[in-house]
Structure formats: structure tokens, C-alpha cells
Design a protein around this motif. Structure first.
Motif, short mmCIF file in Angstrom:
data_model
loop_
_atom_site.label_atom_id
_atom_site.label_comp_id
_atom_site.label_asym_id
_atom_site.label_seq_id
_atom_site.Cartn_x
_atom_site.Cartn_y
_atom_site.Cartn_z
N HIS A 1 0.97 -1.08 -0.02
CA HIS A 1 -0.04 0.13 0.05
C HIS A 1 0.83 1.15 -0.05
CE1 HIS A 1 -3.34 -2.52 0.93
NE2 HIS A 1 -2.55 -3.19 1.88
N VAL A 2 0.79 2.17 -1.29
CA VAL A 2 1.72 3.23 -1.15
C VAL A 2 0.65 4.48 -0.66
CG1 VAL A 2 2.97 4.74 -2.70
CG2 VAL A 2 2.75 2.32 -3.07
N LEU A 3 1.35 5.20 0.27
CA LEU A 3 0.82 6.47 0.85
C LEU A 3 1.64 7.52 0.36
CD1 LEU A 3 0.20 3.99 3.14
CD2 LEU A 3 -1.16 6.01 3.93
N ASP A 4 1.04 8.75 -0.09
CA ASP A 4 1.90 9.96 -0.39
C ASP A 4 2.32 10.56 0.87
OD1 ASP A 4 -0.32 11.61 0.66
OD2 ASP A 4 -0.88 11.96 -1.54
N ARG A 5 2.81 11.84 0.94
CA ARG A 5 3.64 12.53 1.92
C ARG A 5 2.44 12.96 2.66
NH1 ARG A 5 7.87 16.94 0.97
NH2 ARG A 5 8.75 16.95 3.20
N GLY A 6 1.11 13.32 2.49
CA GLY A 6 -0.09 13.57 3.08
C GLY A 6 -0.82 12.36 3.78
N GLY A 7 -0.30 11.40 3.40
CA GLY A 7 -0.93 10.09 4.10
C GLY A 7 -1.99 9.58 3.49
N ARG A 8 -2.20 10.00 2.07
CA ARG A 8 -3.43 9.49 1.40
C ARG A 8 -2.88 8.42 0.72
NH1 ARG A 8 -5.27 10.49 -4.05
NH2 ARG A 8 -3.06 11.80 -4.48
N LEU A 9 -3.76 7.61 0.56
CA LEU A 9 -3.58 6.13 -0.23
C LEU A 9 -3.59 6.25 -1.69
CD1 LEU A 9 -3.03 3.04 0.04
CD2 LEU A 9 -5.52 2.81 -0.28
N VAL A 10 -2.58 6.16 -2.39
CA VAL A 10 -2.22 6.59 -3.82
C VAL A 10 -2.44 5.36 -4.51
CG1 VAL A 10 -1.52 8.78 -3.69
CG2 VAL A 10 0.18 6.99 -3.77
N ALA A 11 -1.91 4.01 -4.27
CA ALA A 11 -2.09 2.77 -4.65
C ALA A 11 -1.73 1.66 -4.27
CB ALA A 11 -0.65 2.99 -6.01
N THR A 12 -2.21 0.41 -4.54
CA THR A 12 -2.17 -0.81 -3.92
C THR A 12 -1.80 -1.83 -4.77
OG1 THR A 12 -4.01 -0.36 -2.22
CG2 THR A 12 -3.40 -2.56 -2.65
N TYR A 13 -0.50 -2.43 -4.77
CA TYR A 13 -0.15 -3.37 -5.61
C TYR A 13 -0.32 -4.88 -4.70
CZ TYR A 13 1.47 0.71 -7.93
OH TYR A 13 1.85 1.93 -8.45
N THR A 14 -0.48 -6.02 -5.42
CA THR A 14 -0.09 -7.13 -5.14
C THR A 14 1.01 -7.93 -5.92
OG1 THR A 14 -2.51 -7.52 -4.53
CG2 THR A 14 -1.50 -9.50 -4.65
N ILE A 15 2.02 -8.22 -5.03
CA ILE A 15 3.03 -8.89 -5.78
C ILE A 15 2.94 -10.44 -5.80
CG2 ILE A 15 5.61 -9.21 -5.58
CD1 ILE A 15 4.60 -6.11 -5.93
N PRO A 16 2.81 -11.03 -6.81
CA PRO A 16 2.96 -12.48 -7.17
C PRO A 16 3.87 -13.21 -6.15
CG PRO A 16 3.05 -11.65 -9.17
CD PRO A 16 3.56 -10.38 -8.25
N THR A 17 3.00 -14.00 -5.42
CA THR A 17 4.08 -15.02 -4.41
C THR A 17 3.82 -16.43 -4.67
OG1 THR A 17 2.12 -14.65 -2.68
CG2 THR A 17 4.01 -13.18 -2.70
N CYS A 18 4.56 -17.25 -4.14
CA CYS A 18 4.32 -18.61 -4.51
C CYS A 18 3.85 -19.27 -3.20
CB CYS A 18 5.92 -19.31 -4.50
SG CYS A 18 6.80 -18.89 -5.79
#
Length: 134
Positions: free
Chosen positions: A114-131
Motif C-alpha cells: 500500500h503506497v501512501l503519499d507525503r500527506g498520508g493519502r493512499l495512492v496505490a495498492t499492488y499485489t506482488i505474485p507470491t509462491c
């Protein structure tokens, strides 16, 4: 005990957990600044503070929230609930916060970022493939 710039974070755990609480103290005077999470506090059993900028640090709690707090004044600047993930009805709480560029990344369960910007706003969510575990 953890040093956060000029501030000191002191965590107490009065039970087997998770039930920790943390307070911020001025490193020069020893004066209590505020509870981590503000007036209501928060469960800091799993918090991994990450420096955002200046006196602002990010803290995570046991309910998949990220709090941006000024460690000099104690003021909570942002409180962001992260989206649920695929770890069941209770989700996977973020287990680690890391500074990334001008914001923070919350590394959640099963490869969720979960990526949050400098102001604490959620700007992106990524799911990394896992085994799958073997």
C-alpha cells in the motif's frame, strides 16, 4: 524504546498482547509530547515507525490503519484505513512501514503493498505474485 529524530518513543506492553501502547517524549527535555495515535492512542504492538519528512512519522496499528503524526507537537495529521486484502475476514495487517520516496509503503500480508503519499493519502495498492507454501 526507539529514537524518532529528536523524539523518543517508549512502548509498554502490560499483557501477553497484542495490547501495547506507545508515547512520544521530547528527547532533550524528557517532556511527554503525546500518545502515539493521538488522544485515543492506538495498539502499537506491531508498529514499525517510518520517517515521512521533517518531524512527521508514520505509525501502523493492529487494525490496518496508518497514522501520520508530528512527533514534535503530537498532532495527528492523517489517519488512513487500508483496503482489505485476501487474507481472510480479518485481513492482514501491515507488518512493516518503510519510507519510499516522499511517502511510505505499508508491506502487508501475502505480498500486498500500500503506497501512501507525503500527506498520508493512499495512492496505490499492488499485489506482488507470491509462491504458495510447500
Amino acid at each position: 524504546i526507539e529514537l524518532l529524530g529528536h523524539a523518543v518513543m517508549v512502548t509498554t506492553t502490560p499483557c501477553a498482547g497484542p495490547c501495547s501502547s506507545s508515547a512520544l517524549y521530547d528527547g532533550a527535555t524528557g517532556r511527554l509530547v503525546a500518545a502515539v495515535g493521538g488522544g485515543g492512542g492506538m495498539d502499537t504492538s506491531y508498529t514499525t515507525p517510518a520517517h515521512v519528512a521533517g518531524d512527521v512519522w508514520a505509525f501502523n496499528d493492529g487494525s490496518a490503519s496508518v497514522i501520520y503524526q508530528n512527533v514534535r507537537t503530537g498532532r495527528v495529521l492523517a489517519r488512513t484505513a487500508l483496503p482489505p486484502d485476501d487474507c481472510g475476514p480479518d485481513g492482514c495487517d501491515p507488518t512493516r512501514l518503510v519510507r519510499a520516496g516522499t511517502g511510505v509503503v505499508a508491506l502487508g500480508g501475502r505480498g500486498t503493498l500500500h503506497v501512501l503519499d507525503r500527506g498520508g493519502r493512499l495512492v496505490a495498492t499492488y499485489t506482488i505474485p507470491t509462491c504458495a507454501p510447500q
